[in-house]
Design a protein around this motif. Structure first.
Motif, PDB file in Angstrom:
ATOM      1  N   GLN A   1       0.800  -1.236   0.000  1.00  0.00           N
ATOM      2  CA  GLN A   1       0.000   0.000   0.000  1.00  0.00           C
ATOM      3  C   GLN A   1       0.831   1.284   0.000  1.00  0.00           C
ATOM      4  OE1 GLN A   1      -3.670   0.300   2.623  1.00  0.00           O
ATOM      5  NE2 GLN A   1      -2.295   1.645   3.755  1.00  0.00           N
TER       6      GLN A   1
ATOM      7  N   ASP B   1       4.347   0.278   4.186  1.00  0.00           N
ATOM      8  CA  ASP B   1       3.144  -0.215   4.860  1.00  0.00           C
ATOM      9  C   ASP B   1       2.535  -1.253   3.914  1.00  0.00           C
ATOM     10  OD1 ASP B   1       0.811  -0.831   6.098  1.00  0.00           O
ATOM     11  OD2 ASP B   1      -0.041   1.192   6.094  1.00  0.00           O
TER      12      ASP B   1
ATOM     13  N   GLU C   1       5.303  -1.634   8.246  1.00  0.00           N
ATOM     14  CA  GLU C   1       4.021  -1.603   8.959  1.00  0.00           C
ATOM     15  C   GLU C   1       3.119  -2.713   8.413  1.00  0.00           C
ATOM     16  OE1 GLU C   1       2.296   2.307   8.714  1.00  0.00           O
ATOM     17  OE2 GLU C   1       0.275   1.486   8.891  1.00  0.00           O
ATOM     18  N   ASP C   2       2.326  -3.291   9.304  1.00  0.00           N
ATOM     19  CA  ASP C   2       1.403  -4.370   8.935  1.00  0.00           C
ATOM     20  C   ASP C   2       2.031  -5.318   7.911  1.00  0.00           C
ATOM     21  OD1 ASP C   2      -0.483  -3.634  10.762  1.00  0.00           O
ATOM     22  OD2 ASP C   2      -1.869  -2.720   9.343  1.00  0.00           O
TER      23      ASP C   2
ATOM     24  N   ASP D   1      -0.490  -1.718  12.881  1.00  0.00           N
ATOM     25  CA  ASP D   1      -1.580  -0.756  12.629  1.00  0.00           C
ATOM     26  C   ASP D   1      -2.902  -1.514  12.771  1.00  0.00           C
ATOM     27  OD1 ASP D   1      -3.428   1.033  11.594  1.00  0.00           O
ATOM     28  OD2 ASP D   1      -2.682   0.980   9.552  1.00  0.00           O
TER      29      ASP D   1
ATOM     30  N   LEU E   1       1.266   2.022  15.321  1.00  0.00           N
ATOM     31  CA  LEU E   1       0.759   3.182  14.593  1.00  0.00           C
ATOM     32  C   LEU E   1      -0.407   3.743  15.397  1.00  0.00           C
ATOM     33  CD1 LEU E   1       1.589   4.331  11.749  1.00  0.00           C
ATOM     34  CD2 LEU E   1      -0.690   3.657  11.033  1.00  0.00           C
TER      35      LEU E   1
ATOM     36  N   LYS F   1      -3.664   6.079  15.458  1.00  0.00           N
ATOM     37  CA  LYS F   1      -4.687   6.813  14.690  1.00  0.00           C
ATOM     38  C   LYS F   1      -5.861   7.037  15.632  1.00  0.00           C
ATOM     39  CE  LYS F   1      -3.972   4.410  10.260  1.00  0.00           C
ATOM     40  NZ  LYS F   1      -4.310   3.128   9.581  1.00  0.00           N
TER      41      LYS F   1
ATOM     42  N   LYS G   1       3.546   9.947  10.219  1.00  0.00           N
ATOM     43  CA  LYS G   1       3.384   9.624   8.792  1.00  0.00           C
ATOM     44  C   LYS G   1       2.096  10.293   8.341  1.00  0.00           C
ATOM     45  CE  LYS G   1       0.780   5.406   7.852  1.00  0.00           C
ATOM     46  NZ  LYS G   1       0.664   4.183   7.088  1.00  0.00           N
TER      47      LYS G   1
HETATM   48 MG    MG Z   1      -1.366   1.016   7.826  1.00  0.00          MG
END
Ligand code: MG
Ligand code: 2PG
Length: 425
Positions: free
Chosen positions: A170, A249, A292-293, A319, A342, A344, A395
């Motif tokens: 991604q 990611d 990430e992930d 994440d 991460l 959020k 990020k």
């Molecule tokens: Mg992510």
């Protein structure tokens, strides 16, 4: 004492042109402030619930129910409270909802209020939001750490759910680690971004961008994306692995079918162990310092294997794995999964819970990276959060598109106004 006089929400649009919640808080003294919540595309299944209307308007993505919940229930609940009592207010919101995933009132409704309260409280005290966060949460933040600016991770090539190309991973990010300050980090990143654009153009590849402002060409493989980025770094007169490092990611829950990791762009299906080896080889071959992930959100064995194999030399960020949820994160820490998280705030729904999760990371030697969502707005709260909490990393997409650069631009001003704030070595 100035108290909350009224709270009003409306439906506005995000960077994808889809509805989201905007909320304004007005104090008895007349001071007012507002905030807007972001929205994800590659969401973790255990995230707090984003309340959407369904039906036909906005393809079912309207948020009028969440907006009405603020205007009809939260507004009377918080009237006359002191906006400086952020923790108390957040707990009142959590109690009003009464569910684990905030599905009653909606995490988008609750977060919009939680954010707007923090903004109005900072304004009332006449201090910047990052300083306010530091004050309110001084008991649970690392007070020993001086205020610091975060190292940016910039997503300059988009794939997966954030683009309509054939790339499975991604996000391909650059980390300007060797920059001496935030402004230099942004100059380098902008130059690399523009050199990448020219390289793509010269190869007759698309320079259209994905949801986070990074380019989204069709390529033969994930490795081709990495090679193009390395070329762009070199053309910018910078040295990969010295000045600039790379981060990925994978958002791999999007291509794991319960058994195999399906790299459609490369026409390959890999078992969890094979996918771990695939990532291990990428880390060997390229200056990748953060993934990430890497594994699916429920592939705990895969996560353990990945952490055991490369966790000592690479930042491994959970994440979808942790969804900023203290309880889920705690279980992951106990199992030895990943080494970073991460953050959020819309995955959990309030500022207070977000900061408690950061605190849990600090106490367990996990790094925290403050993050945007792929659906963003002009709201820059995450910039202040990253600085106020001394998170060290942020990020927030490419150095392009206003929904992304708004956050970087906010940090540039904070850097200008606070020349005693440090930048990671
Ligand atoms: Mg992510
Ligand atoms: C991610 C985010 C942000 P989304 O996966 O890390 O880059 O994407 O908001 O779509 O979950």
């Amino acid at each position: 004492m100035s108290t909350i006089n009224s709270i009003k929400a409306i439906q506005v649009l995000d960077s994808r042109g889809l509805p989201t919640v905007s909320c304004k808080v007005i104090l008895s003294c007349g001071i007012e402030a507002s905030a807007i919540v972001p929205s994800g595309a590659s969401t973790g299944t255990k995230e707090a619930l984003e309340l959407r209307d369904g039906g036909s308007a906005f393809m079912g993505k309207g948020v009028t129910k969440a907006v009405n919940n603020i205007n009809n229930f939260i507004n009377p609940l918080l009237k006359n409270l002191n906006p400086q009592d952020q923790k108390l207010i957040d707990h009142k919101l959590i109690d009003l909802d009464g569910t684990d995933d905030k599905s009653n009132i909606g995490a988008n409704a609750i977060l919009a209020v939680s954010l707007a309260i923090s903004h109005v409280a900072a304004k009332k005290k006449n201090i910047p939001l990052h300083k306010h966060f530091r004050d309110v949460y001084s008991d649970i933040t690392r007070l020993s750490v001086e205020s610091s600016l975060p190292m940016p991770m910039l997503n300059i090539l988009n794939g997966g759910e954030h683009a309509d190309n054939n790339i499975d991973i991604q996000e391909f990010m650059i980390i300007p680690s060797n920059a001496s300050n935030f402004s230099e980090a942004m100059r380098w990143s902008s130059e690399i971004y523009w050199n990448l654009k020219n390289i793509l153009k010269n190869k007759s590849l698309s320079t259209a961008v994905g949801d986070e402002g990074g380019f989204a060409p069709n390529l033969k493989s994930n490795e081709e994306a990495l090679t193009l980025i390395l070329d762009a770094i070199k053309q910018s007169g910078l040295v990969p692995g010295k000045d600039i490092f790379l981060a990925l990611d994978c958002a791999s829950s999007e291509f794991f079918d319960g058994r195999k990791y399906n790299l459609k762009g490369e026409d390959r299906s890999l078992s969890p162990s094979e996918f771990v080896s695939y990532l291990e080889e990428l880390v060997e071959k390229y200056p990748i310092i953060s993934i990430e992930d890497g594994m699916d959100e429920n592939d705990f064995d895969g996560w353990k294997e990945l952490t055991d194999k490369i966790g000592h030399k690479c930042q491994l960020v959970g994440d979808d794995l942790f969804v900023t949820n203290k309880n889920i994160f705690k279980t992951g820490i106990e199992q030895g999964l990943a080494n970073s998280i991460l953050i959020k705030f819309n995955q959990i729904g309030t500022i207070t819970e977000t900061i408690e999760t950061i605190h849990l990371a600090n106490s367990n030697n996990y790094k925290s990276i403050i993050s945007h969502r792929s659906g963003e707005t002009e709201d820059t709260t995450i910039s202040d959060l990253a600085i106020g909490l001394g998170a060290g990393q942020i990020k927030t997409g490419a150095p392009c598109r206003s929904d992304r650069v708004a956050k970087y631009n906010r940090i540039l001003w904070i850097e200008e106004e606070n020349n005693n704030f440090s930048f990671p070595e």
